[in-house]
Design an enzyme around this catalytic site. Structure first.
Site, mmCIF file in Angstrom:
data_model
loop_
_atom_site.group_PDB
_atom_site.id
_atom_site.type_symbol
_atom_site.label_atom_id
_atom_site.label_comp_id
_atom_site.label_asym_id
_atom_site.label_seq_id
_atom_site.Cartn_x
_atom_site.Cartn_y
_atom_site.Cartn_z
ATOM 1 N N ASP A 45 0.854 -1.228 0.097
ATOM 2 C CA ASP A 45 0.153 0.125 0.005
ATOM 3 C C ASP A 45 0.990 1.395 -0.080
ATOM 4 O O ASP A 45 2.069 1.267 0.292
ATOM 5 C CB ASP A 45 -0.839 -0.075 1.213
ATOM 6 C CG ASP A 45 -2.123 -0.840 1.084
ATOM 7 O OD1 ASP A 45 -2.132 -1.419 0.024
ATOM 8 O OD2 ASP A 45 -2.864 -0.934 2.214
ATOM 9 N N LYS A 67 -2.966 1.949 -2.124
ATOM 10 C CA LYS A 67 -4.300 2.130 -1.307
ATOM 11 C C LYS A 67 -4.417 3.051 -0.558
ATOM 12 O O LYS A 67 -3.568 3.315 0.602
ATOM 13 C CB LYS A 67 -4.799 0.825 -0.791
ATOM 14 C CG LYS A 67 -4.897 -0.362 -1.627
ATOM 15 C CD LYS A 67 -6.143 -0.252 -2.680
ATOM 16 C CE LYS A 67 -7.521 -0.533 -2.019
ATOM 17 N NZ LYS A 67 -8.529 -0.374 -3.040
ATOM 18 N N MET A 184 -9.835 8.555 8.576
ATOM 19 C CA MET A 184 -9.872 8.924 6.999
ATOM 20 C C MET A 184 -11.083 9.978 7.111
ATOM 21 O O MET A 184 -12.034 10.077 6.235
ATOM 22 C CB MET A 184 -10.310 7.778 6.181
ATOM 23 C CG MET A 184 -9.251 6.836 5.853
ATOM 24 S SD MET A 184 -9.808 5.535 5.025
ATOM 25 C CE MET A 184 -10.772 4.567 6.414
#
Length: 265
Positions: A45, A67, A184
């Site tokens: 990632d 990602k 996030m």
């Protein structure tokens, strides 16, 4: 006596989902280091630092699959196909993820897909960024005097999903004395602030930690009612975690004292 079936001449391919932690390679577990060093293929990632990859063997094939929450990423279905193909070719595959594979890392989806395809899979946990971010500030997520528990919540819902009910979460956190850790959530900070203010006082302390554990780490301590304006003023962005709750009271008071002293000077 029954005949013992002969063993295969080589081990079949397998997949290990490895949590790389928040970025600092010194926070890797010993088991993670061993798995990375044994891998012949690593699917990595974006948030995994180069220091972590230093543990890979020289001949390992490293594939960056990009990602990152809220950004353009390699399609999940493509990553899952890559893992299955490589494992069936006899490769020792490590799916290397920032934080922990089972905390907003889509590890559960990948385990289900691999098992359905008949591919052996195991998981190596890593330090999740929510814990690392709080620890970087010297703040616990639970405390007997301030927080009876912690809720880990994503601020980035998948397409078509309404996402968390921030009003309900705020009321629950207030009544049960829980710390909220939001992953996030920077891009949705305005909506998060508005929802949480329906159930939490505006002076509830909040900390935002960007790139926890890395040399470029930045943080800000503010109040819930000032979350969005503080993020805009300080220019903090992803990857960040947002910590909300009374476990931050001491840190917030120290920040207020420092600000007052600076203004007086």
């Amino acid at each position: 006596m029954k005949n013992t079936p002969s063993l295969p001449s080589a081990l079949p391919g397998r997949v290990t989902l490895v949590g790389a932690g928040p970025g600092d390679p010194e926070l890797l577990t010993l088991r993670a280091v061993r798995a990375i060093g044994e891998a012949t293929v690593l699917l990595v990632d974006d948030l995994v630092g180069e220091g972590v990859l230093a543990h890979a063997q020289p001949g390992a094939r490293i594939i960056h699959v990009g990602k990152r929450g809220g950004c353009r990423s390699t399609p999940q279905a493509f990553i899952e196909r890559l893992m299955v193909m490589a494992a069936r070719e006899g490769e020792r595959v490590v799916r290397l993820k920032g934080g922990d594979p089972f905390i907003f890392g889509r590890g559960g989806e990948e385990v289900e897909h691999l098992r359905a395809a008949g591919v052996p899979v195991e998981v190596v946990n890593g330090i999740t960024s929510g814990l690392a971010g709080a620890s970087a500030l010297g703040v616990p997520l639970t405390h007997r005097d301030h927080a009876h528990g912690v809720m880990l919540v994503t601020g980035h819902a998948k397409p078509g999903d309404a996402g968390p009910d921030w009003v309900l979460l705020a009321r629950t956190a207030h009544q049960a004395r829980l710390t909220l850790v939001i992953y996030m959530g920077v891009s949705s900070a305005s909506r998060i602030e508005a929802g949480l203010l329906e159930g939490l006082p505006a002076d509830t302390p909040v900390a935002v930690v960007q790139q926890a554990s890395l040399p470029a780490q930045r943080h800000v301590v503010t109040r819930l009612g000032d979350l969005q304006s503080t993020l805009a003023r300080e220019g903090l962005g992803s990857p960040s975690v947002i910590v909300v709750g009374d476990v931050l009271r001491g840190l917030a008071a120290a920040a207020d004292d420092a600000g007052a002293a600076s203004r007086a000077a």
